[in-house]
Scaffold this active site. Structure first.
Site, PDB file in Angstrom:
ATOM      1  N   ARG A 229      -3.218   2.227  13.176  1.00 41.73           N
ATOM      2  CA  ARG A 229      -3.518   3.154  12.077  1.00 41.73           C
ATOM      3  C   ARG A 229      -2.933   4.524  12.430  1.00 41.73           C
ATOM      4  O   ARG A 229      -2.917   4.911  13.603  1.00 41.73           O
ATOM      5  CB  ARG A 229      -5.027   3.315  11.882  1.00 41.73           C
ATOM      6  CG  ARG A 229      -5.684   2.199  11.103  1.00 41.73           C
ATOM      7  CD  ARG A 229      -5.318   2.199   9.610  1.00 41.73           C
ATOM      8  NE  ARG A 229      -5.991   1.135   8.898  1.00 41.73           N
ATOM      9  CZ  ARG A 229      -5.483  -0.075   8.644  1.00 41.73           C
ATOM     10  NH1 ARG A 229      -4.277  -0.382   9.029  1.00 41.73           N
ATOM     11  NH2 ARG A 229      -6.190  -0.965   7.964  1.00 41.73           N
ATOM     12  N   HIS A 277       4.147   1.311   6.504  1.00 43.96           N
ATOM     13  CA  HIS A 277       2.845   0.629   6.608  1.00 43.96           C
ATOM     14  C   HIS A 277       2.898  -0.758   5.960  1.00 43.96           C
ATOM     15  O   HIS A 277       2.055  -1.099   5.133  1.00 43.96           O
ATOM     16  CB  HIS A 277       1.723   1.466   5.979  1.00 43.96           C
ATOM     17  CG  HIS A 277       0.357   0.991   6.411  1.00 43.96           C
ATOM     18  ND1 HIS A 277      -0.729   1.811   6.514  1.00 43.96           N
ATOM     19  CD2 HIS A 277      -0.096  -0.247   6.782  1.00 43.96           C
ATOM     20  CE1 HIS A 277      -1.790   1.129   6.930  1.00 43.96           C
ATOM     21  NE2 HIS A 277      -1.417  -0.137   7.087  1.00 43.96           N
TER      22      HIS A 277
END
Ligand SMILES: NC(=O)c1ccc[n+]([C@@H]2O[C@H](COP(=O)([O-])OP(=O)(O)OC[C@H]3O[C@@H](n4cnc5c(N)ncnc54)[C@H](OP(=O)(O)O)[C@@H]3O)[C@@H](O)[C@H]2O)c1
Length: 314
Positions: A229, A277
């Protein structure tokens, strides 16, 4: 026993169609102010609006549409229902592909050869390290970390791992907790970050950590890979480390702010690979199927799988 979809940033209608097809006997509703919480027993969420689930007092489970649950944990007003994350072989396999792709790219000097090709330079470098000479350290030995380790080992990388609790993995040197971190970093040439974002891990990929990576490796400097993350990393520290040689390069799939702002120096940095992502985007069909299976299992008296520990945050 209806299902609420609380999704921001993705096409909600695609998800509604997928779930409705698999749950024809129930209502699959999109979150919004007009929704009546009575009769809603499940919610499937991605970056839902904090507070918007508070009225689901009858919820039997809150499903994350991704492997991570940090987006749910940010909300202090969640109903008191089990939080369930996605564990899906398709998603796991895709993440392993990304990790292997990036490790091989740095091992085989991809950035250098792309620059040479652009300049039409034929420089025959005979000092290629072999995979077994390169030490890959995987931070996070969960579903994703363990799968990546297996593939990296089959390519003969020298692999080690670090996690919160001690683990034994045949053929892999493992380290655990704060006490094991310095020793783990000191023998790592490629650091692969596959950890969840929790209060404990937030911002931990920073200057102090990067300075502890191995300086004696065969790549000419350590390399960072983060597909966990963005909140785990301090991008200003990564850029400074690239500038002063603390890091040779970085492959980043996740960022402190997403989408990565166009003015971020990471975009054009010659030693940085940016992916948006999507290291492990899973197909909505596979995710919806997995969640519906969990609902059916629960209703037939079985336990939910992949339930998150709320106090640990993952
Ligand atoms: N970029 C993408 O497309 C993408 C896709 C899917 C997932 N992800 C990210 O990948 C993360 C990992 O997924 P997963 O399925 O492998 O999770 P997981 O099975 O829950 O494993 C998490 C691992 O991290 C370790 N960990 C957690 N907190 C730690 C701490 N404070 N110190 C040291 N180790 C710690 C855990 O240690 P223990 O083993 O001791 O519990 C565990 O080994 C997800 O949370 C998500 O954020 C990204």
């Amino acid at each position: 026993m209806n299902l609420l979809l609380a999704i921001n940033g993705w096409d909600r209608v695609i998800w509604q169609e997928r779930f409705q097809k698999l749950l024809p006997e129930r209502q699959v509703l999109l979150a919004g102010p007009e929704i009546d919480p009575a009769g809603i027993h499940y919610a499937a969420c991605w970056k839902h609006t904090p507070g918007s689930l508070a009225a689901l007092g009858q919820a039997k489970a809150l499903f994350s549409l991704g492997a991570g649950v940090d987006h749910l944990m940010l909300d202090p007003d969640l109903p008191d229902a089990p939080i369930v994350r996605i564990v899906d072989p398709d998603l796991t396999g895709r993440m392993t592909e990304w990790v292997v792709w990036q490790c091989l790219d740095w091992l085989r000097q991809g950035p250098l050869y792309r620059r040479q090709q652009a300049a039409r330079t034929w420089h025959d470098d005979r000092h290629q390290p072999a995979a077994q000479d390169v030490r890959v350290g995987v931070m996070g030995l969960g579903v994703l970390g363990l799968d990546a380790i297996e593939r990296l080992r089959s390519l003969r990388f020298a692999v080690s791992g670090w996690s919160r609790s001690a683990k034994q993995i045949p053929g892999v040197r493992t380290y655990a907790g704060e006490a094991g971190l310095a020793a783990f970093l000191a023998q790592t040439d490629i650091l692969v970050v596959l950890m969840p974002l929790t209060p404990e891990t937030a911002g931990m990929i920073n200057e102090t950590l990067l300075r502890q990576l191995a300086r004696d490796g065969r790549l000419g400097g350590p390399v960072l890979l983060n597909a966990g993350r963005g909140g785990l990393q301090v991008e200003a520290d990564i850029l400074a480390a690239l500038e002063d040689g603390t890091l040779k390069g970085a492959s980043l799939d996740v960022f402190q702010t997403e989408p990565l702002p166009s003015q971020s120096p990471l975009w054009l940095h010659p030693s940085v690979m940016v992916t948006p992502h999507n290291a492990a985007m899973s197909h909505p069909d596979a995710i919806a199927k997995a969640i519906v299976e969990q609902i059916r299992n629960l209703e037939s008296g079985q336990s939910l799988m992949h339930v998150v520990n709320r106090s640990r945050g993952y």
